[in-house]
Design a protein around this motif. Structure first.
Motif, short mmCIF file in Angstrom:
data_model
loop_
_atom_site.label_atom_id
_atom_site.label_comp_id
_atom_site.label_asym_id
_atom_site.label_seq_id
_atom_site.Cartn_x
_atom_site.Cartn_y
_atom_site.Cartn_z
N LEU A 29 -6.58 3.14 -9.95
CA LEU A 29 -5.23 3.33 -10.51
C LEU A 29 -4.53 4.49 -9.79
N ALA A 30 -5.27 5.59 -9.58
CA ALA A 30 -4.68 6.77 -8.93
C ALA A 30 -4.24 6.43 -7.51
N LEU A 31 -5.11 5.73 -6.76
CA LEU A 31 -4.77 5.40 -5.37
C LEU A 31 -3.53 4.50 -5.31
N GLU A 32 -3.50 3.50 -6.19
CA GLU A 32 -2.35 2.59 -6.19
C GLU A 32 -1.06 3.31 -6.58
N THR A 33 -1.17 4.21 -7.55
CA THR A 33 0.05 4.87 -8.01
C THR A 33 0.59 5.84 -6.96
N VAL A 34 -0.29 6.59 -6.31
CA VAL A 34 0.23 7.50 -5.28
C VAL A 34 0.79 6.69 -4.10
N LEU A 35 0.15 5.57 -3.76
CA LEU A 35 0.71 4.73 -2.69
C LEU A 35 2.05 4.13 -3.14
N GLY A 36 2.15 3.80 -4.43
CA GLY A 36 3.41 3.28 -4.97
C GLY A 36 4.54 4.28 -4.78
N PHE A 37 4.23 5.57 -4.90
CA PHE A 37 5.24 6.60 -4.61
C PHE A 37 5.47 6.72 -3.10
N PHE A 38 4.37 6.85 -2.35
CA PHE A 38 4.47 7.12 -0.91
C PHE A 38 5.25 6.03 -0.16
N THR A 39 4.98 4.75 -0.49
CA THR A 39 5.49 3.65 0.35
C THR A 39 7.00 3.72 0.58
N THR A 40 7.75 4.23 -0.40
CA THR A 40 9.21 4.28 -0.22
C THR A 40 9.75 5.70 -0.06
N ALA A 41 8.92 6.71 -0.32
CA ALA A 41 9.43 8.09 -0.32
C ALA A 41 9.95 8.52 1.05
N ASP A 42 9.25 8.13 2.12
CA ASP A 42 9.69 8.57 3.45
C ASP A 42 10.91 7.79 3.92
N SER A 43 11.11 6.58 3.39
CA SER A 43 12.35 5.86 3.69
C SER A 43 13.53 6.56 3.02
N ILE A 44 13.31 7.06 1.81
CA ILE A 44 14.37 7.81 1.12
C ILE A 44 14.70 9.07 1.92
N ALA A 45 13.67 9.76 2.40
CA ALA A 45 13.89 10.97 3.19
C ALA A 45 14.62 10.63 4.49
N ALA A 46 14.18 9.56 5.17
CA ALA A 46 14.78 9.18 6.46
C ALA A 46 16.25 8.80 6.28
N ASN A 47 16.54 8.00 5.26
CA ASN A 47 17.93 7.59 5.03
C ASN A 47 18.82 8.79 4.79
N LEU B 225 -6.20 -2.58 3.22
CA LEU B 225 -6.97 -2.73 1.98
C LEU B 225 -6.69 -4.07 1.30
N GLY B 226 -5.77 -4.84 1.87
CA GLY B 226 -5.45 -6.14 1.28
C GLY B 226 -4.75 -6.03 -0.06
N MET B 227 -4.00 -4.93 -0.24
CA MET B 227 -3.25 -4.77 -1.49
C MET B 227 -2.02 -5.68 -1.47
N ASP B 228 -1.46 -5.91 -2.63
CA ASP B 228 -0.27 -6.75 -2.75
C ASP B 228 0.94 -5.93 -2.28
N GLU B 229 1.41 -6.23 -1.07
CA GLU B 229 2.50 -5.41 -0.49
C GLU B 229 3.76 -5.43 -1.33
N SER B 230 4.11 -6.62 -1.84
CA SER B 230 5.38 -6.71 -2.58
C SER B 230 5.31 -5.87 -3.85
N ARG B 231 4.11 -5.75 -4.42
CA ARG B 231 3.97 -4.92 -5.62
C ARG B 231 4.01 -3.43 -5.26
N LEU B 232 3.27 -3.06 -4.23
CA LEU B 232 3.20 -1.63 -3.86
C LEU B 232 4.56 -1.09 -3.42
N PHE B 233 5.25 -1.87 -2.56
CA PHE B 233 6.53 -1.38 -2.05
C PHE B 233 7.64 -1.45 -3.11
N ASN B 234 7.43 -2.24 -4.15
CA ASN B 234 8.45 -2.32 -5.21
C ASN B 234 8.19 -1.36 -6.36
N MET B 235 7.07 -0.63 -6.28
CA MET B 235 6.71 0.22 -7.42
C MET B 235 7.77 1.27 -7.73
#
Ligand code: FE
Length: 345
Positions: A74-92, A132-142
């Protein structure tokens, strides 16, 4: 704006981070804001790519039912859920809000390097999620689904609304303060506070010898992010010198208020990441850690600390100092796909 044909040389004394008088943003030299050039050189020396790091052991551990507990997953998925879009927010924010208003060519030069590093970070999360074969659409939409991630990102994004307006221009007291507020929020809060519980979780994994490939990438990201934070702090402090009228006591208490709100949002996020604690780190430890780093950020921009919390995770400062562990480029042979060749089709 068309260039003016002239033999008159640039007066570097007129150079400012924002509102440079007759600023010529094409002429890097002579340099005034040396910290920006230095940051650019260090950024290049720290170059890395996610795919240079093996995810093989991580894949085995993630697939095995015996290595990671349900809480760790749960911890790994949740931090990745934050990370996946955070740097796009910073870049934009850098590319669409910050860059055009910066009138120092050397600061612009570093911002280009920084924007590329944000892209590398997004690539790293994509590489981890895919390996890791995680569900990309779920992780990037978190960031739109997970309450605590949404609240952090929504908070930050409100501060570029006015700056994204095509009619926004620096040069008035109100607009300059608004721009400075954006810099404080994106540097101090997004890059300086909102990444740090997630960094701590990843180094918790690393200390247990779990998910070491993912953790190593996050370690390089943390090194880059600490450069971004230092550069942001330098820009804020130089703007304070160049335009001291902006740093009013009202503005200072506004900044403190924003940091207090950010600490509360980050703590709520951390509670969500490990509702029962993880790797010996409990909710109270995270609260202290977030308060501790928030105090350090406040001090760096010349404000008094707010919480006076001691650092409960001293190993985090060691994790930042990668040089102690190994020299990245001495332990790897890197063959860049296009580097060192002048042949192309
Ligand atoms: Fe960054």
């Amino acid at each position: 704006m068309p260039i003016q044909k002239t033999t008159e040389k640039v007066n570097v004394n007129n150079r400012r981070i924002i509102n440079g008088k007759d600023a010529d943003v094409m002429q890097l030299y002579p340099i005034k804001h040396k910290f920006a050039w230095d940051a650019y050189i260090v950024g290049n020396a720290n170059h890395w790519l996610p795919t240079e790091i093996s995810m093989q052991k991580d894949v085995e551990q993630w697939k095995s039912p015996y290595v990671l507990s349900a809480d760790e997953r749960l911890a790994l998925e949740t931090v990745l859920g934050f990370f996946t879009t955070a740097d796009s927010i910073a870049a934009n924010n850098l590319v669409l809000a910050t860059y055009k208003h910066i009138t120092s060519p050397e600061c612009r030069l570093y911002l280009l390097r920084q924007a590329y590093e944000e892209a590398i970070h997004t690539h790293a999360y994509q590489y981890i999620v895919e390996s890791l074969g995680m569900d990309e659409s779920r992780l990037f939409n978190m960031y739109r689904e997970h309450e605590a991630i949404y609240n952090k990102d929504a908070f930050v994004l409100t501060f570029n609304e006015g700056i994204f307006d095509p009619h926004f221009a620096t040069g008035t007291f109100a607009s300059d303060q608004k721009f400075l507020e954006n810099m404080v929020v994106f540097s101090i809060i997004l890059e300086g506070i909102f990444f740090y519980s997630s960094f701590a979780v990843m180094f918790g994994f690393q200390r247990q010898n779990k998910m070491v490939g993912a953790a190593e990438q996050i370690q390089y990201i943390m090194r880059d992010e600490s450069m971004h934070l230092n550069f942001g702090i330098d820009m804020i402090n130089v703007i304070k010198q160049e335009q001291p009228e902006l740093w009013t006591s009202d503005f200072q208490s506004h900044v403190r208020d924003l940091v207090r709100k950010a600490v509360a949002l980050e703590y709520t996020f951390a509670e969500n990441v490990f509702p029962r604690g993880i790797f010996g780190m409990n909710a109270d430890g995270f609260r202290q850690y977030i308060e501790h780093i928030a105090d350090r950020r406040l001090q760096r921009i010349g404000l008094l600390s707010e919480f006076q919390s001691a650092n409960p995770f001293p190993w985090m400062s060691e994790a930042i100092d990668l040089a102690k562990e190994k020299n990245f480029f001495e332990t790897r042979v890197i063959e860049y796909q296009t580097g060192g060749t002048l042949e192309w089709e």
